[in-house]
Design a protein around this motif. Structure first.
Motif, PDB file in Angstrom:
ATOM      1  N   THR A 198       0.683  -0.988   0.035  1.00 45.70           N
ATOM      2  CA  THR A 198      -0.147   0.004  -0.140  1.00 45.70           C
ATOM      3  C   THR A 198       0.984   1.210  -0.083  1.00 45.70           C
ATOM      4  O   THR A 198       1.626   1.352   0.807  1.00 45.70           O
ATOM      5  N   ILE A 199       0.550   2.014  -0.682  1.00 44.48           N
ATOM      6  CA  ILE A 199       1.279   3.496  -1.034  1.00 44.48           C
ATOM      7  C   ILE A 199       0.292   4.543  -0.668  1.00 44.48           C
ATOM      8  O   ILE A 199      -0.537   4.596  -1.017  1.00 44.48           O
ATOM      9  N   VAL A 200       0.880   5.530   0.146  1.00 48.34           N
ATOM     10  CA  VAL A 200       0.027   6.925   0.371  1.00 48.34           C
ATOM     11  C   VAL A 200       0.935   7.989   0.149  1.00 48.34           C
ATOM     12  O   VAL A 200       2.427   7.975   0.338  1.00 48.34           O
ATOM     13  N   THR A 201       0.289   9.148   0.035  1.00 50.80           N
ATOM     14  CA  THR A 201       1.020  10.300   0.023  1.00 50.80           C
ATOM     15  C   THR A 201       1.252  10.872   1.429  1.00 50.80           C
ATOM     16  O   THR A 201       0.861  10.502   2.445  1.00 50.80           O
ATOM     17  N   LYS A 202       2.369  11.564   1.454  1.00 53.84           N
ATOM     18  CA  LYS A 202       2.981  12.066   2.608  1.00 53.84           C
ATOM     19  C   LYS A 202       1.664  13.138   3.490  1.00 53.84           C
ATOM     20  O   LYS A 202       1.467  12.991   4.574  1.00 53.84           O
ATOM     21  N   ALA A 203       0.921  13.687   2.695  1.00 54.09           N
ATOM     22  CA  ALA A 203      -0.145  14.522   2.974  1.00 54.09           C
ATOM     23  C   ALA A 203      -1.269  13.699   3.704  1.00 54.09           C
ATOM     24  O   ALA A 203      -1.765  14.056   4.620  1.00 54.09           O
ATOM     25  N   PHE A 204      -1.439  12.640   3.095  1.00 51.44           N
ATOM     26  CA  PHE A 204      -2.616  11.640   3.617  1.00 51.44           C
ATOM     27  C   PHE A 204      -1.899  11.213   5.097  1.00 51.44           C
ATOM     28  O   PHE A 204      -2.609  11.055   5.925  1.00 51.44           O
ATOM     29  N   ALA A 205      -0.798  10.655   5.176  1.00 47.59           N
ATOM     30  CA  ALA A 205      -0.145  10.280   6.411  1.00 47.59           C
ATOM     31  C   ALA A 205      -0.100  11.158   7.487  1.00 47.59           C
ATOM     32  O   ALA A 205      -0.387  10.942   8.637  1.00 47.59           O
ATOM     33  N   GLU A 206       0.129  12.446   7.054  1.00 51.11           N
ATOM     34  CA  GLU A 206      -0.072  13.631   8.089  1.00 51.11           C
ATOM     35  C   GLU A 206      -1.458  13.868   8.619  1.00 51.11           C
ATOM     36  O   GLU A 206      -1.604  14.348   9.705  1.00 51.11           O
ATOM     37  N   LYS A 207      -2.514  13.768   7.535  1.00 46.73           N
ATOM     38  CA  LYS A 207      -3.674  14.154   8.162  1.00 46.73           C
ATOM     39  C   LYS A 207      -4.780  13.173   8.652  1.00 46.73           C
ATOM     40  O   LYS A 207      -5.721  13.195   9.195  1.00 46.73           O
ATOM     41  N   ALA A 208      -4.486  11.927   8.297  1.00 52.52           N
ATOM     42  CA  ALA A 208      -5.263  10.809   8.579  1.00 52.52           C
ATOM     43  C   ALA A 208      -5.350  10.102  10.044  1.00 52.52           C
ATOM     44  O   ALA A 208      -6.246   9.409  10.312  1.00 52.52           O
ATOM     45  N   GLY A 209      -4.363  10.661  10.850  1.00 55.08           N
ATOM     46  CA  GLY A 209      -4.530  10.316  12.240  1.00 55.08           C
ATOM     47  C   GLY A 209      -4.658   8.756  12.530  1.00 55.08           C
ATOM     48  O   GLY A 209      -3.817   8.095  11.977  1.00 55.08           O
ATOM     49  N   VAL A 210      -5.898   8.285  13.416  1.00 59.20           N
ATOM     50  CA  VAL A 210      -5.594   7.080  13.790  1.00 59.20           C
ATOM     51  C   VAL A 210      -5.875   5.905  12.493  1.00 59.20           C
ATOM     52  O   VAL A 210      -5.727   4.860  12.611  1.00 59.20           O
ATOM     53  N   ALA A 211      -6.543   6.772  11.313  1.00 57.20           N
ATOM     54  CA  ALA A 211      -6.777   5.881  10.242  1.00 57.20           C
ATOM     55  C   ALA A 211      -5.568   5.213   9.685  1.00 57.20           C
ATOM     56  O   ALA A 211      -5.604   4.293   8.952  1.00 57.20           O
ATOM     57  N   MET A 212      -4.393   5.718   9.812  1.00 57.89           N
ATOM     58  CA  MET A 212      -3.256   5.467   9.417  1.00 57.89           C
ATOM     59  C   MET A 212      -2.705   4.064  10.060  1.00 57.89           C
ATOM     60  O   MET A 212      -2.147   3.184   9.699  1.00 57.89           O
ATOM     61  N   ASP A 213      -2.945   3.922  11.256  1.00 62.37           N
ATOM     62  CA  ASP A 213      -2.957   2.662  12.116  1.00 62.37           C
ATOM     63  C   ASP A 213      -3.303   1.618  11.190  1.00 62.37           C
ATOM     64  O   ASP A 213      -2.813   0.390  11.070  1.00 62.37           O
ATOM     65  N   TYR A 214      -4.634   1.917  10.878  1.00 60.90           N
ATOM     66  CA  TYR A 214      -5.191   0.600  10.004  1.00 60.90           C
ATOM     67  C   TYR A 214      -4.653   0.245   8.906  1.00 60.90           C
ATOM     68  O   TYR A 214      -4.002  -0.797   8.364  1.00 60.90           O
ATOM     69  N   MET A 215      -4.039   1.485   8.119  1.00 59.96           N
ATOM     70  CA  MET A 215      -3.605   1.235   6.757  1.00 59.96           C
ATOM     71  C   MET A 215      -2.106   0.714   7.165  1.00 59.96           C
ATOM     72  O   MET A 215      -1.661   0.066   5.947  1.00 59.96           O
ATOM     73  N   LYS A 216      -1.639   0.865   7.945  1.00 61.66           N
ATOM     74  CA  LYS A 216      -0.068   0.166   8.147  1.00 61.66           C
ATOM     75  C   LYS A 216      -0.149  -1.197   8.673  1.00 61.66           C
ATOM     76  O   LYS A 216       0.730  -2.026   8.690  1.00 61.66           O
ATOM     77  N   THR A 217      -1.618  -1.600   9.111  1.00 63.05           N
ATOM     78  CA  THR A 217      -1.645  -3.178   9.613  1.00 63.05           C
ATOM     79  C   THR A 217      -2.387  -4.053   8.877  1.00 63.05           C
ATOM     80  O   THR A 217      -1.838  -5.169   8.690  1.00 63.05           O
ATOM     81  N   ARG A 218      -3.286  -3.527   8.031  1.00 55.54           N
ATOM     82  CA  ARG A 218      -4.024  -4.568   7.229  1.00 55.54           C
ATOM     83  C   ARG A 218      -3.234  -5.355   6.047  1.00 55.54           C
ATOM     84  O   ARG A 218      -2.680  -4.537   5.191  1.00 55.54           O
ATOM     85  N   GLN A 219      -3.491  -6.595   6.098  1.00 57.28           N
ATOM     86  CA  GLN A 219      -3.067  -7.398   4.869  1.00 57.28           C
ATOM     87  C   GLN A 219      -3.733  -8.696   4.693  1.00 57.28           C
ATOM     88  O   GLN A 219      -4.277  -9.134   5.760  1.00 57.28           O
ATOM     89  N   TRP A 220      -3.678  -9.135   3.727  1.00 58.06           N
ATOM     90  CA  TRP A 220      -4.432 -10.560   3.493  1.00 58.06           C
ATOM     91  C   TRP A 220      -3.617 -11.480   2.681  1.00 58.06           C
ATOM     92  O   TRP A 220      -2.648 -10.868   1.873  1.00 58.06           O
ATOM     93  N   ASP A 221      -3.960 -12.600   2.839  1.00 59.71           N
ATOM     94  CA  ASP A 221      -3.084 -13.874   2.024  1.00 59.71           C
ATOM     95  C   ASP A 221      -3.860 -14.169   0.680  1.00 59.71           C
ATOM     96  O   ASP A 221      -4.974 -14.111   0.458  1.00 59.71           O
ATOM     97  N   ASN A 222      -3.112 -14.641  -0.286  1.00 59.16           N
ATOM     98  CA  ASN A 222      -3.343 -14.945  -1.653  1.00 59.16           C
ATOM     99  C   ASN A 222      -4.563 -16.002  -1.583  1.00 59.16           C
ATOM    100  O   ASN A 222      -5.523 -15.878  -2.465  1.00 59.16           O
TER     101      ASN A 222
END
Length: 332
Positions: free
Chosen positions: A260-284
């Motif tokens: 998952t790739i995000v912009t720096k601006a999103f990382a700075e504004k997304a707050g706790v939603a970034m915790d989700y984006m950093k964590t979620r993954q699924w298997d094939n």
């Protein structure tokens, strides 16, 4: 400042005082809905979780690897590319990360994107001695060619795809014709899929190229064979992936890094939603099953995302807090 205040007031009105800070942190988010199935479903999963769980306002935009990367790198839009196959953009992506424009988060596909030569699992179970492609090539009788059952068949990638080149070169490197095999042109993705479906319906052997995660491998249980060697990137780039390479060598397909790739601006504004984006993954395997359900039910990306959230809570609830999980469940 006026826009931020209006956003905060709206969030307070919709979600109550407790949710207002969280919603204001996240704000408006744009997500690339890439034009292949697994990435499209991932984008819809993110939309549902970010909107119902974190109070974000999500807009989906049509995407593809190069146009989406270029837009994120040069314009900072969209905010998120959930499934970026980064091998195709590795050099400029590394530069964008080093210069602070983009951020690479967790791998969305825990195993990466995989390619290779596969056989049906029922055949692998019946013949446990077949572990490698070379083992399979000792048994042309197990993989009858559709036009000439006295020959074995290696089913190639669809015409015009890069994998057609690599599969053809590997077929020559392995000298599969000397083992009584022919290289079968499947013509199209539908033709390749149909050849696998036909093998399972008739319980006959099948050998050829495929990749994961895909609906076919979610529906039909296949075993990927080893080529008996490590992936040699230099030789792959110089020969295996080059049309009509004069002296191809046996090589293994690369594993594609999918992040998952995000912009720096999103990382700075997304707050706790970034915790989700950093964590979620699924298997094939899970992705394949969801895509198989989607195909069998003629579902949309959103239908498949809701199917995943309704049927795989043990997986996705680990990506978020209990409070967010309850909000998402209530919204389904």
């Amino acid at each position: 400042m006026k826009k931020l205040l209006a956003s905060t007031l709206l969030a307070a009105g919709l979600y109550g005082l407790a949710g207002s800070a969280q919603a204001a942190e996240c704000g408006e988010v744009s997500i690339a809905e890439m034009n292949w199935a697994s990435a499209g479903v991932a984008a819809q999963v993110d939309k549902i979780i970010l909107e119902s769980g974190y109070g974000c306002t999500v807009t989906l935009v049509t995407g593809d690897t190069m146009p989406t990367f270029t837009s994120m790198n040069e314009k900072g839009e969209p905010d998120v590319a959930p499934e970026m196959w980064v091998n195709a953009v590795r050099t400029p992506l590394d530069a964008a990360i080093a210069e602070g424009r983009l951020i690479q988060l967790a791998p969305l596909l825990s195993e990466g994107g995989v390619e290779g030569w596969w056989i049906p699992k029922f055949l692998a179970d019946e013949h446990p001695d077949i572990k490698t492609v070379q083992d399979a090539l000792k048994h042309p009788e197990l993989f009858p060619a559709p036009e000439d059952p006295s020959k074995g068949a290696v089913h190639n990638c669809p015409s015009g795809w890069n994998c057609q080149v690599s599969t053809s070169n590997l077929y020559r490197a392995l000298k599969a014709d000397d083992d009584g095999f022919v290289l079968v042109d499947t013509g199209s993705a539908a033709g390749l899929d149909g050849s696998i479906a036909n093998a399972f319906e008739k319980k006959t052997g099948w050998l050829g190229y495929y990749w994961a995660p895909t609906a076919i491998l979610g529906k039909y249980d296949m075993t990927r064979l080893s080529f008996g060697v490590e992936h040699d990137k230099a030789d792959w780039d110089a020969c295996t992936a080059v049309p009509d390479c004069p002296e191809p060598k046996v090589n293994s397909y690369p594993t594609s890094d999918v992040f998952t790739i995000v912009t720096k601006a999103f990382a700075e504004k997304a707050g706790v939603a970034m915790d989700y984006m950093k964590t979620r993954q699924w298997d094939n395997g899970t992705v394949g099953k969801v895509l198989a359900w989607m195909g069998e039910n003629q579902g949309t990306n959103e239908d498949a995302a809701r199917h995943f959230l309704e049927n795989y809570p043990d997986m996705w609830t680990k990506w978020v807090s209990p409070e967010v999980a309850e909000k998402v469940k209530a919204a389904l």
